[in-house]
Scaffold this motif. Sequence first.
Motif, PDB file in Angstrom:
ATOM      1  N   ARG A 211       0.851  -1.188   0.000  1.00 56.93           N
ATOM      2  CA  ARG A 211       0.000   0.000   0.000  1.00 56.93           C
ATOM      3  C   ARG A 211       0.887   1.239   0.000  1.00 56.93           C
ATOM      4  O   ARG A 211       1.794   1.371   0.824  1.00 56.93           O
ATOM      5  N   ARG A 212       0.633   2.111  -0.950  1.00 56.24           N
ATOM      6  CA  ARG A 212       1.373   3.366  -1.033  1.00 56.24           C
ATOM      7  C   ARG A 212       0.387   4.523  -0.903  1.00 56.24           C
ATOM      8  O   ARG A 212      -0.736   4.426  -1.382  1.00 56.24           O
ATOM      9  N   TYR A 213       0.846   5.592  -0.315  1.00 53.82           N
ATOM     10  CA  TYR A 213       0.094   6.859  -0.307  1.00 53.82           C
ATOM     11  C   TYR A 213       0.966   7.854  -1.069  1.00 53.82           C
ATOM     12  O   TYR A 213       1.879   8.437  -0.494  1.00 53.82           O
ATOM     13  N   GLY A 214       0.722   8.002  -2.329  1.00 50.38           N
ATOM     14  CA  GLY A 214       1.583   8.839  -3.164  1.00 50.38           C
ATOM     15  C   GLY A 214       2.955   8.191  -3.250  1.00 50.38           C
ATOM     16  O   GLY A 214       3.080   7.025  -3.636  1.00 50.38           O
ATOM     17  N   ASN A 215       3.981   8.921  -2.817  1.00 47.48           N
ATOM     18  CA  ASN A 215       5.335   8.366  -2.854  1.00 47.48           C
ATOM     19  C   ASN A 215       5.681   7.629  -1.566  1.00 47.48           C
ATOM     20  O   ASN A 215       6.728   6.997  -1.462  1.00 47.48           O
ATOM     21  N   GLN A 216       4.784   7.774  -0.587  1.00 47.48           N
ATOM     22  CA  GLN A 216       5.071   7.180   0.726  1.00 47.48           C
ATOM     23  C   GLN A 216       4.619   5.716   0.778  1.00 47.48           C
ATOM     24  O   GLN A 216       3.462   5.407   0.461  1.00 47.48           O
ATOM     25  N   ILE A 217       5.534   4.860   1.188  1.00 40.87           N
ATOM     26  CA  ILE A 217       5.216   3.431   1.256  1.00 40.87           C
ATOM     27  C   ILE A 217       4.726   3.124   2.671  1.00 40.87           C
ATOM     28  O   ILE A 217       5.437   3.335   3.649  1.00 40.87           O
ATOM     29  N   ALA A 218       3.502   2.609   2.765  1.00 46.62           N
ATOM     30  CA  ALA A 218       2.965   2.266   4.081  1.00 46.62           C
ATOM     31  C   ALA A 218       3.145   0.780   4.356  1.00 46.62           C
ATOM     32  O   ALA A 218       3.321   0.369   5.502  1.00 46.62           O
ATOM     33  N   LEU A 219       3.114  -0.015   3.310  1.00 43.89           N
ATOM     34  CA  LEU A 219       3.198  -1.470   3.472  1.00 43.89           C
ATOM     35  C   LEU A 219       3.827  -2.059   2.202  1.00 43.89           C
ATOM     36  O   LEU A 219       3.450  -1.665   1.096  1.00 43.89           O
ATOM     37  N   THR A 220       4.770  -2.963   2.367  1.00 39.61           N
ATOM     38  CA  THR A 220       5.429  -3.540   1.193  1.00 39.61           C
ATOM     39  C   THR A 220       5.467  -5.048   1.262  1.00 39.61           C
ATOM     40  O   THR A 220       6.002  -5.619   2.225  1.00 39.61           O
ATOM     41  N   ASP A 221       4.867  -5.657   0.289  1.00 42.62           N
ATOM     42  CA  ASP A 221       5.046  -7.086   0.044  1.00 42.62           C
ATOM     43  C   ASP A 221       4.835  -7.935   1.300  1.00 42.62           C
ATOM     44  O   ASP A 221       5.695  -8.730   1.675  1.00 42.62           O
ATOM     45  N   VAL A 222       3.691  -7.791   1.892  1.00 42.22           N
ATOM     46  CA  VAL A 222       3.385  -8.545   3.115  1.00 42.22           C
ATOM     47  C   VAL A 222       2.684  -9.849   2.736  1.00 42.22           C
ATOM     48  O   VAL A 222       1.737  -9.843   1.951  1.00 42.22           O
ATOM     49  N   ASN A 223       3.165 -10.936   3.279  1.00 39.45           N
ATOM     50  CA  ASN A 223       2.564 -12.255   3.040  1.00 39.45           C
ATOM     51  C   ASN A 223       2.339 -12.954   4.373  1.00 39.45           C
ATOM     52  O   ASN A 223       3.252 -12.981   5.209  1.00 39.45           O
ATOM     53  N   PHE A 224       1.179 -13.496   4.567  1.00 39.41           N
ATOM     54  CA  PHE A 224       0.956 -14.417   5.698  1.00 39.41           C
ATOM     55  C   PHE A 224      -0.351 -15.163   5.496  1.00 39.41           C
ATOM     56  O   PHE A 224      -1.216 -14.733   4.727  1.00 39.41           O
ATOM     57  N   GLN A 225      -0.444 -16.293   6.150  1.00 44.12           N
ATOM     58  CA  GLN A 225      -1.678 -17.084   6.110  1.00 44.12           C
ATOM     59  C   GLN A 225      -2.184 -17.292   7.541  1.00 44.12           C
ATOM     60  O   GLN A 225      -1.403 -17.186   8.486  1.00 44.12           O
ATOM     61  N   MET A 226      -3.462 -17.604   7.617  1.00 44.07           N
ATOM     62  CA  MET A 226      -4.052 -17.825   8.931  1.00 44.07           C
ATOM     63  C   MET A 226      -5.059 -18.954   8.851  1.00 44.07           C
ATOM     64  O   MET A 226      -5.815 -19.040   7.873  1.00 44.07           O
ATOM     65  N   LYS A 227      -5.057 -19.785   9.902  1.00 36.66           N
ATOM     66  CA  LYS A 227      -6.023 -20.890   9.920  1.00 36.66           C
ATOM     67  C   LYS A 227      -7.195 -20.512  10.833  1.00 36.66           C
ATOM     68  O   LYS A 227      -7.110 -19.554  11.592  1.00 36.66           O
ATOM     69  N   GLU A 228      -8.260 -21.308  10.758  1.00 35.14           N
ATOM     70  CA  GLU A 228      -9.408 -21.084  11.654  1.00 35.14           C
ATOM     71  C   GLU A 228      -8.969 -21.311  13.091  1.00 35.14           C
ATOM     72  O   GLU A 228      -8.172 -22.218  13.370  1.00 35.14           O
ATOM     73  N   GLY A 229      -9.471 -20.488  13.987  1.00 33.81           N
ATOM     74  CA  GLY A 229      -9.183 -20.654  15.412  1.00 33.81           C
ATOM     75  C   GLY A 229      -7.781 -20.231  15.803  1.00 33.81           C
ATOM     76  O   GLY A 229      -7.290 -20.622  16.859  1.00 33.81           O
ATOM     77  N   GLU A 230      -7.141 -19.441  14.983  1.00 33.69           N
ATOM     78  CA  GLU A 230      -5.776 -19.018  15.277  1.00 33.69           C
ATOM     79  C   GLU A 230      -5.775 -17.609  15.879  1.00 33.69           C
ATOM     80  O   GLU A 230      -6.601 -16.765  15.506  1.00 33.69           O
ATOM     81  N   LEU A 231      -4.854 -17.393  16.805  1.00 33.98           N
ATOM     82  CA  LEU A 231      -4.673 -16.061  17.385  1.00 33.98           C
ATOM     83  C   LEU A 231      -3.349 -15.503  16.882  1.00 33.98           C
ATOM     84  O   LEU A 231      -2.292 -16.067  17.165  1.00 33.98           O
ATOM     85  N   LEU A 232      -3.402 -14.452  16.126  1.00 35.83           N
ATOM     86  CA  LEU A 232      -2.205 -13.895  15.498  1.00 35.83           C
ATOM     87  C   LEU A 232      -1.980 -12.470  16.000  1.00 35.83           C
ATOM     88  O   LEU A 232      -2.918 -11.647  15.979  1.00 35.83           O
ATOM     89  N   PHE A 233      -0.776 -12.225  16.449  1.00 32.80           N
ATOM     90  CA  PHE A 233      -0.428 -10.868  16.884  1.00 32.80           C
ATOM     91  C   PHE A 233       0.393 -10.195  15.800  1.00 32.80           C
ATOM     92  O   PHE A 233       1.300 -10.806  15.241  1.00 32.80           O
ATOM     93  N   ILE A 234       0.094  -8.958  15.498  1.00 30.58           N
ATOM     94  CA  ILE A 234       0.938  -8.165  14.606  1.00 30.58           C
ATOM     95  C   ILE A 234       1.571  -7.081  15.467  1.00 30.58           C
ATOM     96  O   ILE A 234       0.873  -6.231  16.031  1.00 30.58           O
ATOM     97  N   ILE A 235       2.883  -7.181  15.588  1.00 36.15           N
ATOM     98  CA  ILE A 235       3.617  -6.292  16.493  1.00 36.15           C
ATOM     99  C   ILE A 235       4.345  -5.235  15.678  1.00 36.15           C
ATOM    100  O   ILE A 235       4.840  -5.529  14.584  1.00 36.15           O
ATOM    101  N   GLY A 236       4.418  -4.057  16.204  1.00 33.49           N
ATOM    102  CA  GLY A 236       5.203  -3.027  15.533  1.00 33.49           C
ATOM    103  C   GLY A 236       5.043  -1.698  16.227  1.00 33.49           C
ATOM    104  O   GLY A 236       4.076  -1.472  16.960  1.00 33.49           O
ATOM    105  N   HIS A 237       6.005  -0.827  15.984  1.00 33.01           N
ATOM    106  CA  HIS A 237       5.935   0.503  16.578  1.00 33.01           C
ATOM    107  C   HIS A 237       4.905   1.337  15.824  1.00 33.01           C
ATOM    108  O   HIS A 237       4.394   0.930  14.783  1.00 33.01           O
ATOM    109  N   SER A 238       4.698   2.518  16.355  1.00 32.69           N
ATOM    110  CA  SER A 238       3.785   3.446  15.690  1.00 32.69           C
ATOM    111  C   SER A 238       4.322   3.756  14.280  1.00 32.69           C
ATOM    112  O   SER A 238       5.507   4.029  14.114  1.00 32.69           O
ATOM    113  N   GLY A 239       3.452   3.658  13.290  1.00 35.09           N
ATOM    114  CA  GLY A 239       3.858   3.954  11.914  1.00 35.09           C
ATOM    115  C   GLY A 239       4.467   2.764  11.200  1.00 35.09           C
ATOM    116  O   GLY A 239       4.926   2.879  10.058  1.00 35.09           O
TER     117      GLY A 239
END
Lengths: 337, 230
Positions: B9-37
Amino acid sequence: MPTETMPIEAGSMDIHPKGDINELFEPNSIERGFKDPRSRSEQFNVWLQNHRMVAADSWLRLWLMPVSSLLSIILIGFSLALPVFLSVLLAGSGQLSTGWRLGDELQVYLDPMVSTEEAQQWAKSLEANPEIESITVVSKEEGLALFSAESEISDILRGLEKNPIPVLMVIKPKNSDPSALVNYLKQQSQVDVVQADDLWVQRLQALLQAGERLMGLVALSMGSIVILVILMGTRLSILNQAHQVDIARMFGATRHYLRRPFLYSGFWLGLAGGCVALMLVYLSFIWVEAPLAELARAYGTDLSFTHLSFGQVLQLIVLSTFLSWFGAWIATKRYLP
Amino acid sequence: MLSVQNLSRRYGNQIALTDVNFQMKEGELLFIIGHSGAGKSTIMKLLTLEERPTSGDIYFQGLPLAHITNSEIPFYRRHLGLVFQGHHLLHDRNIFDNVALPLIIHGYPIAEIKRRVRIALQHVGLANRETAFPKHLSGGQQQRVGIARALVHGPQLLLADEPTGNLDPELSLEIMGLFRQFTTMGMSVIVTTHDLALATKFAKRMLHLEGGRLINKESQVHEFGVEYAD
C-alpha cells in the motif's frame, strides 16, 4: 479447529459465561460470495423489520431534539401554508368575479348631437341584434333630471341654455362575455362612450391571473425552501453522526441502511410540517373570512371560501412529506460517505 | 481461512506497506507487532476494506477481495468482528443497543437479538449492565462492551486494532484472555499491538512489522513459539 479451552491468567472480572457462547457461532456460508445469503422472502422480512425499527427510532429521535425539530416543522408549515392560503384566496376571489358578471350591463352614452327620438329609433333597430337582451333609453331630459337630483351642481345645470346631458342607452347583453358587442357599439358613429359595468371585474380578473402566476412562483420558492431547509438540516445531522455512521459501516451496514434513518427523519418532519401548514391555513381563514365577506357585500356580492377538500388536504400532506423526504434524500446522496 | 499475498500500500510516494505475506487458519490467534507507523493500522484498513491495496491480494475463505465491488463490502464485513482502541461505542445508546448494533444491521429477528446480546454480555462479564450508558462504565468495561459487540454475530475473523492501548496492564491481560478464549470456538483473531511483552504472554504466533515490511526475511512470518502458561 482448536477445541482446547484455556483459562484466563489474570483479572478479576467474571469471564465464565453463563450462556453458551458457542451458540453465537454458526457456520457462515460464503458460497454465494459476498452477497446476502438469505432468500428473497427472508430479505423482504428483514427489510420490513428494519423499516419498522428505523421509522420508530427516527420518530423518537425527533422528540429527543424538540427545539430543532419544532423549528423545522414550523418552518415547513409556514412555507407551505402561504401558497396554499393564497391559492384558496384566489379561488374564492375568482368566484366573486364570475358571480358579478351574470348581472352586468353596458352603458352607452350617445353623441350629444343625437336626439332622443333618433336614439329610440336606433334602439329599435338594435333590438334585432342577437347579442342584446334588452335596451332602455334614458332621454336627455331624464338624464338631466337624474343628474340634477344626484349632483351638487344642479343649480349650474339649470342655468345652462342647452341640456349638455347626452342620451344614454342601457343595454343588457345576452352573453356573459359582451366584448364583441362592446366592440361593435364603439364603432358606431352615434356612440360616444361605451362603459361596461364589469370593468372592475375585468381588472380583478387580470389581477387574479397575475396573482395565480405569482402564487405559482411563491409555491415554487416555498417548496424549494422546504427542500433546502431539510437538506441543510440533514447535512448537519450526517456531520454530527459521522461517528455512528462510520461504526455502522464497519459492522456491515449497507448504503441503504445508513441512509434510512435520515430519510425517515425527513419523512416525519415533512408529515408534521404538512399538518402544521394545514392548521395555519384553517386559522388564517378563520381570521380573514369575516372581513373579506364584508368587503364582498360592499360590492353587492356574496363571498364564501371553499375550504380544502379531503383530496386537497391529502395532497398538501403528501407534497409536504415528499418535499421534506426529497431534501433528506439529496443530502444523503451528496454528503453520506 | 485468510491468506495475504504480496500486499502493498502506497500513499503517493510514501510506502505504508510492502510485500506482506501471511496465512491464517481457523481458530488461530495472530499478533501483529510493531511501533507506531510500522503499518499495523494499514493492514487492518486493508483487511476491513476501508482501503484497497496498491498491489497484492487478500483471500478470505478462498475468495479474493481484490475485485470485490463496493456493494459487496458490507456483506464481507459481516463476517468480521472489529475491536477498536478507542472502543467506538455509541454514547447516546445503552449497552444493550451498542452490542445489538451488528445484529440489527444484519437483520436478526428481535428475539434472537435479545438472546445473543445477553449471551455476549454474560461472556464479557457485563450481564447486569444492559441498560447503562457507556459514560457510566470504566475504560475496561467499555472495551468489554466493544468486544461483546464484535463477537455477538459470531464472526469468522475478529480484528482488534490496539485493543489494550488505553487500558492498564491488568485489564489488558483480561482482554487478551478473552481473545484467546474466542479462538477455542473456531474464531480467528488478529490483534495489532505495540506491546511486545503482552503479546508474548498470549501469542503462539506473531508477525513483526517495521517500516511497512515484515521482518524475518526467510519466511516473513516470525514464529516465536511461545506456549501458553497453563
